[in-house]
Design a protein around this motif. Structure first.
Motif, PDB file in Angstrom:
ATOM      1  N   VAL A 301       0.839  -1.202   0.000  1.00 39.46           N
ATOM      2  CA  VAL A 301       0.000   0.000   0.000  1.00 39.46           C
ATOM      3  C   VAL A 301       0.870   1.247   0.000  1.00 39.46           C
ATOM      4  O   VAL A 301       0.589   2.222  -0.714  1.00 39.46           O
ATOM      5  CB  VAL A 301      -0.943   0.001   1.226  1.00 39.46           C
ATOM      6  N   GLN A 302       1.957   1.217   0.782  1.00 41.08           N
ATOM      7  CA  GLN A 302       2.844   2.376   0.839  1.00 41.08           C
ATOM      8  C   GLN A 302       3.523   2.598  -0.524  1.00 41.08           C
ATOM      9  O   GLN A 302       3.691   3.732  -0.968  1.00 41.08           O
ATOM     10  CB  GLN A 302       3.914   2.201   1.921  1.00 41.08           C
ATOM     11  N   LEU A 303       3.933   1.502  -1.165  1.00 38.31           N
ATOM     12  CA  LEU A 303       4.567   1.631  -2.480  1.00 38.31           C
ATOM     13  C   LEU A 303       3.594   2.200  -3.507  1.00 38.31           C
ATOM     14  O   LEU A 303       3.987   2.951  -4.406  1.00 38.31           O
ATOM     15  CB  LEU A 303       5.072   0.269  -2.962  1.00 38.31           C
ATOM     16  N   ARG A 304       2.325   1.829  -3.376  1.00 33.70           N
ATOM     17  CA  ARG A 304       1.323   2.327  -4.317  1.00 33.70           C
ATOM     18  C   ARG A 304       1.055   3.816  -4.123  1.00 33.70           C
ATOM     19  O   ARG A 304       0.906   4.573  -5.099  1.00 33.70           O
ATOM     20  CB  ARG A 304       0.015   1.534  -4.138  1.00 33.70           C
ATOM     21  N   ASP A 305       1.005   4.255  -2.865  1.00 32.49           N
ATOM     22  CA  ASP A 305       0.508   5.599  -2.571  1.00 32.49           C
ATOM     23  C   ASP A 305       1.596   6.655  -2.423  1.00 32.49           C
ATOM     24  O   ASP A 305       1.317   7.849  -2.577  1.00 32.49           O
ATOM     25  CB  ASP A 305      -0.323   5.574  -1.280  1.00 32.49           C
ATOM     26  N   ILE A 306       2.823   6.236  -2.071  1.00 33.86           N
ATOM     27  CA  ILE A 306       3.876   7.208  -1.751  1.00 33.86           C
ATOM     28  C   ILE A 306       4.993   7.114  -2.788  1.00 33.86           C
ATOM     29  O   ILE A 306       5.434   6.013  -3.126  1.00 33.86           O
ATOM     30  CB  ILE A 306       4.426   6.946  -0.334  1.00 33.86           C
ATOM     31  N   PRO A 307       5.474   8.248  -3.297  1.00 34.92           N
ATOM     32  CA  PRO A 307       6.487   8.229  -4.371  1.00 34.92           C
ATOM     33  C   PRO A 307       7.903   7.930  -3.872  1.00 34.92           C
ATOM     34  O   PRO A 307       8.822   8.754  -3.992  1.00 34.92           O
ATOM     35  CB  PRO A 307       6.383   9.637  -4.956  1.00 34.92           C
ATOM     36  N   PHE A 308       8.103   6.753  -3.322  1.00 37.28           N
ATOM     37  CA  PHE A 308       9.434   6.361  -2.863  1.00 37.28           C
ATOM     38  C   PHE A 308      10.367   6.197  -4.051  1.00 37.28           C
ATOM     39  O   PHE A 308       9.958   5.767  -5.131  1.00 37.28           O
ATOM     40  CB  PHE A 308       9.377   5.039  -2.085  1.00 37.28           C
ATOM     41  N   SER A 309      11.635   6.523  -3.832  1.00 38.80           N
ATOM     42  CA  SER A 309      12.640   6.363  -4.886  1.00 38.80           C
ATOM     43  C   SER A 309      13.586   5.207  -4.610  1.00 38.80           C
ATOM     44  O   SER A 309      14.357   4.804  -5.481  1.00 38.80           O
ATOM     45  CB  SER A 309      13.446   7.665  -5.041  1.00 38.80           C
ATOM     46  N   GLU A 310      13.530   4.663  -3.377  1.00 36.90           N
ATOM     47  CA  GLU A 310      14.442   3.578  -3.006  1.00 36.90           C
ATOM     48  C   GLU A 310      13.698   2.578  -2.128  1.00 36.90           C
ATOM     49  O   GLU A 310      12.869   2.955  -1.297  1.00 36.90           O
ATOM     50  CB  GLU A 310      15.644   4.149  -2.250  1.00 36.90           C
ATOM     51  N   LEU A 311      14.021   1.301  -2.294  1.00 42.56           N
ATOM     52  CA  LEU A 311      13.431   0.246  -1.483  1.00 42.56           C
ATOM     53  C   LEU A 311      14.552  -0.518  -0.785  1.00 42.56           C
ATOM     54  O   LEU A 311      15.477  -1.019  -1.433  1.00 42.56           O
ATOM     55  CB  LEU A 311      12.602  -0.707  -2.352  1.00 42.56           C
ATOM     56  N   LYS A 312      14.481  -0.570   0.558  1.00 44.11           N
ATOM     57  CA  LYS A 312      15.477  -1.296   1.340  1.00 44.11           C
ATOM     58  C   LYS A 312      14.864  -2.608   1.830  1.00 44.11           C
ATOM     59  O   LYS A 312      13.876  -2.588   2.572  1.00 44.11           O
ATOM     60  CB  LYS A 312      15.955  -0.463   2.528  1.00 44.11           C
ATOM     61  N   ILE A 313      15.460  -3.711   1.415  1.00 45.07           N
ATOM     62  CA  ILE A 313      14.962  -5.019   1.819  1.00 45.07           C
ATOM     63  C   ILE A 313      15.497  -5.331   3.212  1.00 45.07           C
ATOM     64  O   ILE A 313      16.708  -5.263   3.459  1.00 45.07           O
ATOM     65  CB  ILE A 313      15.394  -6.102   0.817  1.00 45.07           C
ATOM     66  N   THR A 344      15.534   2.313  -6.860  1.00 41.79           N
ATOM     67  CA  THR A 344      16.823   1.737  -6.485  1.00 41.79           C
ATOM     68  C   THR A 344      16.594   0.740  -5.363  1.00 41.79           C
ATOM     69  O   THR A 344      15.750   0.955  -4.493  1.00 41.79           O
ATOM     70  CB  THR A 344      17.782   2.840  -6.000  1.00 41.79           C
ATOM     71  N   THR A 345      17.345  -0.363  -5.369  1.00 38.51           N
ATOM     72  CA  THR A 345      17.178  -1.380  -4.331  1.00 38.51           C
ATOM     73  C   THR A 345      18.431  -1.482  -3.465  1.00 38.51           C
ATOM     74  O   THR A 345      19.559  -1.419  -3.958  1.00 38.51           O
ATOM     75  CB  THR A 345      16.878  -2.755  -4.945  1.00 38.51           C
ATOM     76  N   VAL A 346      18.208  -1.633  -2.167  1.00 36.96           N
ATOM     77  CA  VAL A 346      19.297  -1.775  -1.196  1.00 36.96           C
ATOM     78  C   VAL A 346      19.039  -3.025  -0.363  1.00 36.96           C
ATOM     79  O   VAL A 346      17.932  -3.211   0.157  1.00 36.96           O
ATOM     80  CB  VAL A 346      19.375  -0.555  -0.250  1.00 36.96           C
ATOM     81  N   ALA A 347      20.045  -3.870  -0.245  1.00 38.33           N
ATOM     82  CA  ALA A 347      19.949  -5.049   0.621  1.00 38.33           C
ATOM     83  C   ALA A 347      20.629  -4.738   1.939  1.00 38.33           C
ATOM     84  O   ALA A 347      21.834  -4.487   1.984  1.00 38.33           O
ATOM     85  CB  ALA A 347      20.613  -6.251  -0.045  1.00 38.33           C
ATOM     86  N   GLU A 348      19.838  -4.712   3.019  1.00 39.60           N
ATOM     87  CA  GLU A 348      20.403  -4.533   4.355  1.00 39.60           C
ATOM     88  C   GLU A 348      20.796  -5.900   4.921  1.00 39.60           C
ATOM     89  O   GLU A 348      20.196  -6.912   4.575  1.00 39.60           O
ATOM     90  CB  GLU A 348      19.373  -3.898   5.281  1.00 39.60           C
ATOM     91  N   GLY A 349      21.788  -5.913   5.798  1.00 40.23           N
ATOM     92  CA  GLY A 349      22.141  -7.170   6.451  1.00 40.23           C
ATOM     93  C   GLY A 349      22.958  -8.105   5.593  1.00 40.23           C
ATOM     94  O   GLY A 349      22.861  -9.322   5.728  1.00 40.23           O
ATOM     95  N   VAL A 350      23.773  -7.554   4.679  1.00 41.32           N
ATOM     96  CA  VAL A 350      24.709  -8.387   3.917  1.00 41.32           C
ATOM     97  C   VAL A 350      25.865  -8.708   4.864  1.00 41.32           C
ATOM     98  O   VAL A 350      26.720  -7.858   5.129  1.00 41.32           O
ATOM     99  CB  VAL A 350      25.205  -7.647   2.659  1.00 41.32           C
ATOM    100  N   GLU A 351      25.879  -9.924   5.391  1.00 40.54           N
ATOM    101  CA  GLU A 351      26.791 -10.269   6.478  1.00 40.54           C
ATOM    102  C   GLU A 351      27.973 -11.138   6.051  1.00 40.54           C
ATOM    103  O   GLU A 351      28.941 -11.272   6.803  1.00 40.54           O
ATOM    104  CB  GLU A 351      26.026 -10.995   7.592  1.00 40.54           C
TER     105      GLU A 351
END
Length: 400
Positions: A301-313, A344-351
């Protein structure tokens, strides 16, 4: 090292004890009942530094045992063992982690020497737990004095491109340099700031500190994207976009270099108001990142309604996704969706290297995690970048 084995099958206990002995680990206590194991753990500190626990046991099962370990404050390592379905084992592992236990992983029966060796390696090489002052609560008055007194300090964790290894930016992570308790981490004071109306003052202190650090880096020739976390509580003030814009202008920096990371850890108080603020931030060319995607209230829902430019997994899906079918499916679906939305996509927790290789092959844009770097003070970043430039060719296949 003191090791505790718990399994209602005596044959399994003997087998596992024999395998541990081959690795030179003979100080093993075996229990067929979880109740007996709790007596051992509670008898004296250090009686069990590492526990191997079967999930399927009579009287008290492994899940119940995990809850009791958390209740008594067990600080050693924990390995879950089971012949159950993999998803049940994964659910139990996640539950144990949610209880703040030091879970090294899970093993399927029958336990192979290779599996056991990997777990023991994780235990011996795991980073020491950072001593966190006191796990005490802080009141709003004390926190306000800390903010006004300049006790808030920023650390910065790099984000690098999977494709080239280039350092693209940093995420700003606040710490409280408490005069008595030392360095206090945000999980001990962010909720207080939100609950008692101090979050705007805290966010302003973090933002201005980060912008000043970025200004110094740019003067040294380092052009980095800057990410700063904002609370949903910040998004109830309609003047917030103008305040951010003014702070960036006063630092003499372009607004396009700033990314605000939004974690919806609590529901929006006023959805219309928040959407207004977030949309105006994008109109001002300030980037927006949806943080910890897939957890809390961060959703489609947030992705649909808000103009985010980056997604952090979220790190809960990233680390170990190469060997976890469910997490892998979620990561791949998130990456595909973000690509279709032009994000843009960001992967958090690359360990570790396995995380790096999997996310790189999957087409993720940016990596963030301890495999790349831990958060660090601003002054340490230039030297770290110099060291990273020596390391990155081995990660992206360039010739040195």
């Amino acid at each position: 090292m003191n090791i505790l084995l718990i399994d209602d099958d005596p044959l399994m206990l003997k087998l596992l004890a024999r395998q541990l002995a081959k690795f030179g680990l003979g100080d093993v206590t075996a229990c067929e009942r979880a109740h007996d194991a709790l007596v051992v753990v509670e008898a004296r500190r250090g009686a069990a530094e590492l526990i191997f626990c079967d999930l399927q046991m009579p009287e008290m099962d492994g899940v119940e045992f995990v809850r009791q370990l958390a209740h008594i404050g067990f600080k050693g390592g924990l390995v879950l063992v089971s012949g159950e379905d993999e998803r049940i084992l994964q659910a139990a592992e996640k539950l144990a982690r949610a209880h703040k236990l030091d879970v090294l992983g899970s093993l399927h029966k029958p336990v192979s020497p290779a599996q056991l060796q990997e777990i023991l390696g994780l235990f011996s090489n795991r980073p020491a737990l950072v001593p966190r002052a006191f796990r005490k609560g802080y009141g709003p008055d004390e926190l306000q004095r800390g903010i006004v007194g300049g006790q808030m300090v920023n650390h910065y964790q790099p984000k690098v491109a999977f494709a080239s290894g280039t350092v693209m930016g940093v995420e700003t992570l606040v710490r409280w340099r408490h005069p008595e308790d030392g360095l206090v981490f945000p999980d001990q004071f962010i909720d207080v700031a939100e609950e008692y109306g101090l979050i705007d003052h805290l966010t302003h202190a973090v933002l201005t500190g980060a912008l000043e650090a970025d200004r110094r880096w740019k003067a040294e020739g380092l052009s980095l994207g800057l990410a700063v976390n904002v609370s949903m509580e910040n998004l109830t003030n309609l003047e917030f976009p103008e305040r951010v814009e003014r702070a960036v202008a006063q630092a003499g920096l372009p607004v396009s270099s700033l990314m605000l990371e939004v974690t919806e850890s609590r529901l929006m108080k006023n959805r219309l108001e928040s959407l207004d603020i977030l949309t105006r931030l994008r109109l001002k060319r300030i980037g927006l990142s949806i943080d910890d995607f897939g957890t809390g209230h961060s959703s489609l829902v947030q992705l649909r309604d808000i103009p985010f430019s980056e997604l952090k997994i979220d790190r809960g899906f990233v680390h170990g996704a190469h060997r976890d079918a469910s997490a892998r499916a979620i990561v791949e679906a998130s990456l595909s969706m973000a690509r279709h939305l032009g994000m843009t996509t960001v992967a958090e927790g690359v360990e570790d290297r396995d995380d790096w290789d999997f996310l790189r092959a999957s087409g993720c844009d940016l990596a963030q995690g301890w495999f790349v770097a831990k958060p660090m003070p601003a002054a340490e970043l230039p030297d770290w970048i110099a060291e990273w430039d020596l390391r990155r060719p081995s990660l992206v296949g360039e010739q040195s």
